[in-house]
Design a protein around this motif. Structure first.
Motif: not given
Length: 224
Positions: A128-129, A156-161, A166-169
């Motif tokens: 999903s990430t 796009v900035r919001q999508m990057v966040e 998700r990577e942190h999860e």
């Protein structure tokens, strides 16, 4: 009326999208790969792994063609170096999918019930990430058309966040998975134990690379 991509030469962007499509197909095959492993369907497992390898090879051919085109005197709306970096990271993600497929077929593995559910969740979270950063990549066309500004840039900035979250999860989930896995250490041979560790590590790299790609897109956005 010509769009900016028509004016600047759209072919490298078309090839980048084709590479993205191949990478997505590799990722989408991973859940079925581990279902086959879990069910002990060796022939099906080998077939899925081979399909992933073929798709990764197709991505390599697209990569080579895109690099060849970018060496020519094309006028582009963003730096060649940025496009090549997008391509390089995307290609490494496709490589990771193939690596996982190869690792899953080296020897017979057992997906023990004690970490089965958590493993599938871990795999899905990594996928999903990647899916989120794939959406970011598909916004490149709109970013270019909007001259890297306005509502599209903020989107796009919001999508990057979201990719970063998700990577942190994934990191948290990987620690939990390893704790469960080490409790099963005595139920696995030394070789199988080490192989599963490598599989976990390689799958986890999918989200790490996805985050890197997302940040690279954002960095390019900020420089425009």
């Amino acid at each position: 009326m010509y769009t900016l991509l028509n004016l600047f030469g759209g072919s490298p962007f078309t090839l980048l999208k084709q590479h993205l499509n191949c990478t997505e197909e590799c990722m989408q095959s991973l859940p079925a790969l581990f279902v086959a492993l879990e069910k002990g369907r060796r022939e099906e497992l080998e077939q899925i792994a081979e399909a992933i390898s073929k798709k990764e090879h197709e991505a390599d051919l697209i990569k080579n063609e895109m690099r060849s085109q970018l060496s020519k005197s094309l006028v582009l709306p963003i730096k060649r170096e940025s496009l090549l970096e997008f391509l390089s990271i995307l290609d490494r993600i496709a490589d990771k999918a193939e690596d996982v497929a190869v690792l899953a077929t080296i020897r017979q593995l057992h997906l023990l019930p004690q970490f089965q559910e958590l493993f599938h969740r871990f795999l899905e979270k990594n996928l999903s990430t990647f899916s989120e950063v794939a959406l970011v990549m598909r916004e490149l066309h709109e970013l270019i058309e909007s001259s890297f500004g306005g509502i599209e840039a903020e989107k796009v900035r919001q999508m990057v966040e979201e990719v970063a979250d998700r990577e942190h999860e994934v990191d948290l989930m990987q620690r939990q998975l390893l704790k469960h896995f080490f409790l099963c250490e005595d139920q696995l041979s030394y070789g199988e134990f080490g192989l599963w560790q490598k599989i976990f590590e390689t799958i986890g790299e999918i989200s790490n690379l996805s985050e890197n790609l997302a940040y690279r897109v954002r960095a390019t956005l900020e420089l425009q």
